[in-house]
Design an enzyme around this catalytic site. Structure first.
Site, short mmCIF file in Angstrom:
data_model
loop_
_atom_site.label_atom_id
_atom_site.label_comp_id
_atom_site.label_asym_id
_atom_site.label_seq_id
_atom_site.Cartn_x
_atom_site.Cartn_y
_atom_site.Cartn_z
N ASP A 18 -25.09 10.04 -24.23
CA ASP A 18 -24.56 11.34 -24.64
C ASP A 18 -23.88 12.10 -23.51
OD1 ASP A 18 -26.82 11.76 -23.26
OD2 ASP A 18 -27.82 13.02 -24.74
N HIS A 57 -3.93 -1.37 -6.07
CA HIS A 57 -4.73 -0.34 -6.74
C HIS A 57 -6.23 -0.56 -6.49
CE1 HIS A 57 -1.29 1.07 -9.59
NE2 HIS A 57 -1.19 1.55 -8.37
N ASP A 88 -4.51 6.44 -0.68
CA ASP A 88 -3.55 6.89 -1.70
C ASP A 88 -4.34 7.78 -2.64
OD1 ASP A 88 -1.82 7.22 -3.83
OD2 ASP A 88 -1.21 5.12 -3.91
N ASP A 145 0.60 13.14 -5.17
CA ASP A 145 0.48 11.68 -5.02
C ASP A 145 0.94 11.30 -3.61
OD1 ASP A 145 0.31 8.97 -5.34
OD2 ASP A 145 1.98 8.79 -6.76
N HIS A 192 6.35 -3.85 -4.84
CA HIS A 192 6.43 -2.78 -5.84
C HIS A 192 7.73 -2.01 -5.67
CE1 HIS A 192 5.18 0.30 -2.86
NE2 HIS A 192 4.21 -0.52 -2.49
N HIS A 200 8.59 6.64 -8.45
CA HIS A 200 8.35 6.92 -9.87
C HIS A 200 8.44 8.42 -10.05
CE1 HIS A 200 4.18 8.16 -8.91
NE2 HIS A 200 4.09 7.07 -8.16
N HIS A 259 2.17 8.95 -12.90
CA HIS A 259 3.35 8.15 -13.24
C HIS A 259 3.97 8.88 -14.43
CE1 HIS A 259 1.32 4.38 -11.32
NE2 HIS A 259 1.80 5.24 -10.43
N GLU A 301 7.72 5.81 -1.77
CA GLU A 301 6.49 5.17 -1.29
C GLU A 301 6.68 3.72 -0.87
OE1 GLU A 301 3.49 4.49 -4.42
OE2 GLU A 301 4.71 5.77 -5.71
N TYR A 332 2.82 -5.22 3.06
CA TYR A 332 1.49 -5.80 2.85
C TYR A 332 1.56 -7.23 3.35
CZ TYR A 332 1.99 -1.77 -0.15
OH TYR A 332 2.29 -0.50 -0.61
N ARG A 380 1.28 1.78 3.58
CA ARG A 380 2.17 2.48 2.64
C ARG A 380 2.24 3.94 3.08
NH1 ARG A 380 0.15 0.87 -1.74
NH2 ARG A 380 -1.22 2.54 -2.45
N GLU A 414 3.67 7.61 1.48
CA GLU A 414 4.17 8.15 0.21
C GLU A 414 4.24 9.67 0.25
OE1 GLU A 414 1.57 7.41 -3.20
OE2 GLU A 414 3.24 7.85 -4.56
N1 GLY Z 1 -1.14 6.38 -6.83
C1 GLY Z 1 -0.37 5.49 -7.59
C2 GLY Z 1 0.98 5.41 -7.10
O1 GLY Z 1 1.23 5.76 -5.97
O2 GLY Z 1 1.88 5.06 -7.79
MN MN Z 2 0.14 7.05 -4.76
MN MN Z 3 2.95 6.97 -6.37
#
Ligand code: GLY
Ligand code: MN
Ligand code: MN
Length: 445
Positions: free
Chosen positions: A47, A249, A266, A277, A356, A360, A367, A390, A394, A411, A413
């Site tokens: 619950d 991720h 991140d 982000d 990647h 975005h 996103h 970003e 890697y 990374r 960003e």
């Molecule tokens: N945190 C997810 C991205 O950077 O797209």
């Molecule tokens: Mn991110």
């Molecule tokens: Mn992002």
């Protein structure tokens, strides 16, 4: 010492919510109606529920913050175009789970022309009588079930003069196009989310030590979010030490941070439903090694150049191509790729290290919504759009990679709002130059 609270930006006004509904309705045929359910509470276990988060499209059109609501828009209706169904007032339930806004509150405080509680949903059929086109989120099974039930009830009454809908159309894409361009008040909220997020990353840098766990940096990050009123992370916080940074991720955040490793964070706070982000990558012990810094500077140069190119008319594809070019040149320079620059790009060999995309949309959803391509082409940026930049590298832990670089993930960003002349970085309050990061981390001692 506890941080100073930041001044809070104004929430979205009722006038702005109303103007958004007007803009949506202006795009619909006269005989259309919109049906848009909000989010429901989801059970976590037995619950206990997950914290409630309103559906972003629903929030965008009315700001009503409770579960189990339904927004109905009836363009041209004289008695009022905006109607809301919401949880009924119930003193017993309210004693357990808090005051409910109720239909009166929805009219008084949320700009609704009329409101009913959910026990009165049966009258929806009458409200929709005569509306030929129902605009609803076609991907939402509950909304589809509701629309179908209304349609079949009205069809059964056609001989008594009812007019049933003949067309279901998707409302989501129309709302998403509106959401893509942020207003001044949305940008103020995003600036705030970006600022809080930046402060959280600074806090994590100061808290980092070899021998601490990844989740302890997560705790620092999320403490700062909540302290400043960003009551939830906009997405699962990623704290990846060492090679965990190469898992894009990674959210386990369970490992020890090792001396000599980098850690990639991140994480973004959500303020009034708007996301920050940010990614930063820094040395666990506060000092970059030479190979770490060499790789880091490649990513940083690509990121800074990409941020500087943001302006109206530029496409995300061209930003990405610039980043790929900069990263690939750096990989060749460091001996991680061999061959000519153009050939390494054309053959996509850089994808072993950068798989990647660079950007975005970001907004109510991290996103965020809105088409990336228009007429088959990458969409030119316009003022009011907000994007991430970003880039990352890697490096696999593989035999053929020089050992100094194996298992490094980096990374960087930031969030950038497109302005009339260029871009405004919404996340500038946390350093990203290696020297500046090291200087901030020296403050720990
Ligand atoms: N945190 C997810 C991205 O950077 O797209
Ligand atoms: Mn991110
Ligand atoms: Mn992002």
């Amino acid at each position: 010492m506890l941080p100073e609270p930041l001044p809070r930006p104004a929430p979205i006004s009722q006038e702005e919510f109303a103007a958004r509904r007007e803009r949506l309705m202006a795009e619909l045929p006269e005989d259309a109606a919109v049906l848009l359910p909000g989010a429901t509470l989801k059970t976590r276990n037995r619950d206990s529920d997950y914290p409630f988060r309103q559906n972003s499209d629903f929030h965008y059109l009315c700001g009503f913050p409770e579960p189990d609501a339904l927004l109905v828009l009836l363009p041209g209706r004289e008695a009022g175009e905006a109607i809301l169904y919401c949880q009924e007032k119930d003193p017993q339930k309210e004693a357990w789970t808090g005051i409910r806004i109720g239909p009166e509150g929805a009219v008084r405080d949320y700009g609704m022309d009329e409101a009913f509680d959910n026990t009165q949903r049966a009258n929806l059929t009458e409200l929709l009588d005569g509306r030929r086109a129902l605009y609803l989120p076609l991907a939402d099974a509950a909304a589809m079930g509701l629309a179908e039930s209304v349609r079949s009830q009205l069809s059964a009454r056609v001989r008594r003069g009812a007019v049933a809908p003949t067309r279901f159309a998707d409302v989501s894409e129309l709302i998403h196009e509106l959401r893509l361009t942020k207003s001044e008040s949305e940008l103020a909220l995003m600036r705030h989310a970006g600022h809080i997020t930046a402060l959280a990353h600074r806090r994590a840098m100061r808290a980092s030590r070899p021998g601490r766990f990844e989740y302890q940096l997560q705790a620092e990050i999320e403490h700062e979010f909540v302290w400043h009123g960003a009551r939830a992370p906009a997405y699962g916080t990623i704290v990846g030490g060492g090679a965990n940074a190469c898992v894009l991720h990674y959210v386990e955040n369970a490992d020890l941070l090792a001396d000599g490793d980098l850690v990639l964070i991140d994480a973004g706070g959500e303020f009034d439903l708007y996301a920050g982000d940010i990614t930063r990558t820094f040395p666990v012990n506060g000092r970059f090694s030479e190979p770490q810094r060499a790789l880091y500077d490649v990513v940083l140069a690509a990121e800074e150049r990409a941020v500087a190119t943001v302006k109206p008319g530029v496409t995300l594809e061209s930003i990405h191509q610039g980043v790929v070019r900069d990263l690939t040149a750096g990989l060749i320079e460091l001996g991680l790729l061999e061959g000519e620059l153009d050939e390494c790009i054309e053959s996509q060999r850089y994808r072993r290290f950068y798989l990647h995309s660079t950007s975005h949309w970001v907004g109510l959803d991290v996103h965020d919504v809105g088409d990336y391509r228009v007429d088959g082409q990458s969409r030119p940026l316009e003022p009011g759009m907000v994007i991430t930049i970003e880039p990352g590298l890697y490096i696999p832990d593989a035999e053929d990679i020089p050992s100094a670089y194996r298992g490094i993930g980096i990374r960087i960003e930031d969030n950038v709002a497109v302005t009339a002349e260029g871009g405004e970085v919404l996340t500038a309050q946390v350093p990203k130059a290696a020297d500046e990061i090291e200087a901030l981390m020296r403050e720990r001692d």
